[in-house]
Write an enzyme that holds these catalytic residues in place. Structure first.
Site, PDB file in Angstrom:
ATOM      1  N   LYS A  58       0.855  -1.203   0.000  1.00 15.82           N
ATOM      2  CA  LYS A  58       0.000   0.000   0.000  1.00 15.82           C
ATOM      3  C   LYS A  58       0.882   1.241   0.000  1.00 15.82           C
ATOM      4  O   LYS A  58       0.802   2.102   0.872  1.00 15.82           O
ATOM      5  CB  LYS A  58      -0.927   0.022   1.211  1.00 15.82           C
ATOM      6  CG  LYS A  58      -1.825  -1.184   1.315  1.00 15.82           C
ATOM      7  CD  LYS A  58      -3.258  -0.877   0.970  1.00 15.82           C
ATOM      8  CE  LYS A  58      -4.115  -2.116   0.922  1.00 15.82           C
ATOM      9  NZ  LYS A  58      -3.724  -3.278   1.673  1.00 15.82           N
ATOM     10  N   THR A  65      10.997   7.781  -2.866  1.00 14.69           N
ATOM     11  CA  THR A  65      10.909   6.759  -1.812  1.00 14.69           C
ATOM     12  C   THR A  65      10.224   5.502  -2.343  1.00 14.69           C
ATOM     13  O   THR A  65      10.697   4.374  -2.104  1.00 14.69           O
ATOM     14  CB  THR A  65      10.131   7.314  -0.601  1.00 14.69           C
ATOM     15  OG1 THR A  65      10.754   8.523  -0.198  1.00 14.69           O
ATOM     16  CG2 THR A  65      10.128   6.334   0.560  1.00 14.69           C
ATOM     17  N   GLY A 163     -11.837  -8.728   1.028  1.00 17.64           N
ATOM     18  CA  GLY A 163     -12.994  -8.543   1.912  1.00 17.64           C
ATOM     19  C   GLY A 163     -13.856  -9.786   2.017  1.00 17.64           C
ATOM     20  O   GLY A 163     -14.895  -9.776   2.689  1.00 17.64           O
ATOM     21  N   GLY A 168     -16.368 -10.578   5.903  1.00 15.52           N
ATOM     22  CA  GLY A 168     -17.838 -10.581   5.813  1.00 15.52           C
ATOM     23  C   GLY A 168     -18.448 -10.837   4.457  1.00 15.52           C
ATOM     24  O   GLY A 168     -19.579 -11.327   4.384  1.00 15.52           O
ATOM     25  N   ILE A 171     -18.077 -15.696  -0.616  1.00  9.88           N
ATOM     26  CA  ILE A 171     -17.318 -16.160  -1.782  1.00  9.88           C
ATOM     27  C   ILE A 171     -18.156 -15.897  -3.037  1.00  9.88           C
ATOM     28  O   ILE A 171     -19.334 -16.245  -3.080  1.00  9.88           O
ATOM     29  CB  ILE A 171     -17.041 -17.689  -1.725  1.00  9.88           C
ATOM     30  CG1 ILE A 171     -16.530 -18.124  -0.355  1.00  9.88           C
ATOM     31  CG2 ILE A 171     -16.107 -18.132  -2.848  1.00  9.88           C
ATOM     32  CD1 ILE A 171     -15.222 -17.557   0.053  1.00  9.88           C
ATOM     33  N   GLY A 172     -17.559 -15.276  -4.019  1.00  4.82           N
ATOM     34  CA  GLY A 172     -18.274 -15.015  -5.278  1.00  4.82           C
ATOM     35  C   GLY A 172     -18.930 -13.643  -5.335  1.00  4.82           C
ATOM     36  O   GLY A 172     -19.248 -13.167  -6.425  1.00  4.82           O
TER      37      GLY A 172
HETATM   38  O1  3DU Z   1      -9.330 -10.461   5.177  1.00  8.33           O
HETATM   39  P1  3DU Z   1      -8.376 -11.478   4.582  1.00  8.33           P
HETATM   40  O2  3DU Z   1      -7.612 -12.272   5.595  1.00  8.33           O
HETATM   41  O3  3DU Z   1      -9.058 -12.334   3.542  1.00  8.33           O
HETATM   42  O4  3DU Z   1      -7.217 -10.692   3.807  1.00  8.33           O
HETATM   43  C1  3DU Z   1      -7.450  -9.630   2.932  1.00  8.33           C
HETATM   44  C2  3DU Z   1      -6.139  -9.097   2.427  1.00  8.33           C
HETATM   45  O5  3DU Z   1      -6.376  -8.004   1.557  1.00  8.33           O
HETATM   46  C3  3DU Z   1      -5.206  -8.586   3.514  1.00  8.33           C
HETATM   47  O6  3DU Z   1      -3.879  -8.841   3.081  1.00  8.33           O
HETATM   48  C4  3DU Z   1      -5.471  -7.099   3.553  1.00  8.33           C
HETATM   49  O7  3DU Z   1      -4.369  -6.367   3.977  1.00  8.33           O
HETATM   50  C5  3DU Z   1      -5.779  -6.814   2.088  1.00  8.33           C
HETATM   51  N1  3DU Z   1      -6.692  -5.698   1.873  1.00  8.33           N
HETATM   52  C6  3DU Z   1      -7.876  -5.583   2.518  1.00  8.33           C
HETATM   53  O8  3DU Z   1      -8.241  -6.458   3.317  1.00  8.33           O
HETATM   54  C7  3DU Z   1      -8.706  -4.473   2.269  1.00  8.33           C
HETATM   55  C8  3DU Z   1      -8.383  -3.564   1.365  1.00  8.33           C
HETATM   56  O9  3DU Z   1      -9.192  -2.575   1.096  1.00  8.33           O
HETATM   57  C9  3DU Z   1      -7.189  -3.733   0.690  1.00  8.33           C
HETATM   58  C10 3DU Z   1      -6.379  -4.812   0.962  1.00  8.33           C
END
Ligand code: 3DU
Length: 211
Positions: A58, A65, A163, A168, A171-172
């Site tokens: 991010k 940098t 997400g 929450g 899937i899909g």
């Molecule tokens: O919630 P999960 O464990 O399925 O992981 C989601 C990944 O996507 C995690 O690496 C997080 O840093 C990244 N991510 C978001 O969750 C939300 C965003 O808006 C952008 C990236």
């Protein structure tokens, strides 16, 4: 169907990772794993993956940098996720030029998946995306409205969407709302059988897309 990008924020057994590599469309590596494993550890993990390695740092800084940071990682992966809100001149423009020269892809964050994110400044982000013309965009599975808007505004861009599962969304959901890939982390690497889980999720994705 291969529409899952694994967000590997915690290490997985090497044997499992090797098997996973042929089942997923890509792997996303971010600060948690880099800080835990160090660059040597990351190199070892990535030996199992030959394409679509996305670094999710991010990035949100001035040009020089961000160019220094991506220089350290450019030989290890294909793509970098960058925050759009930092703006174009003396920041994203120069990074984009650098990544283009290096044959690396840029994804810009168009919106985030957590509750605190404010889409009121999407019009500004949209302008930065237009100026940058990145390879792809990150848009949230948790907020279908903005995901659909991003898809409508940038139909030709590859949209990757986090997400799902732990945050929450189902899937899909993201695929049905215009995303090209679903980024999934905890629901896979915390499951007892990560490969079985991936196969099950892929089946659900396919069913939902065919509904
Ligand atoms: O919630 P999960 O464990 O399925 O992981 C989601 C990944 O996507 C995690 O690496 C997080 O840093 C990244 N991510 C978001 O969750 C939300 C965003 O808006 C952008 C990236």
């Amino acid at each position: 169907m291969n529409k899952i990008i694994l967000a590997l924020d915690e290490p997985l057994d090497y044997k499992i990772l090797k098997d996973i590599s042929s089942q997923v469309a890509g792997i996303k590596i971010g600060w948690p794993l880099i800080l835990e494993q160090g660059l040597e550890g990351i190199k070892n993990i990535l030996k199992n993956f030959d394409n679509n390695i996305i670094f999710d740092l991010k990035l949100a800084d001035i040009d020089s940098t961000m160019i220094k940071i991506t220089t350290h990682l450019k030989n290890l992966g294909d793509s970098f996720i960058v925050h759009a809100f930092v703006g174009y001149n003396e920041s994203i423009r120069e990074l984009k030029e650098f990544l283009d020269k290096e044959n690396k892809k840029m994804y810009l964050v168009s919106s985030m998946s957590h509750k605190g994110w404010n889409d009121n400044f999407y019009p500004y982000i949209k302008e930065v995306i237009k100026m940058t013309n990145p390879y792809g965009l990150v848009a949230p599975a948790t907020r279908p409205k903005i995901l659909k808007t991003v898809k409508k505004d940038f139909p030709e861009k590859i949209i990757i969407s986090p997400g799902i599962g732990a945050q929450g969304a189902k899937i899909g959901d993201a695929l049905c709302n215009g995303a090209n890939y679903e980024i999934i982390g905890r629901s896979i690497y915390n499951s007892k059988d990560p490969i079985g889980t991936i196969l099950e999720f892929q089946k659900i994705q396919e069913e939902r897309l065919n509904e």
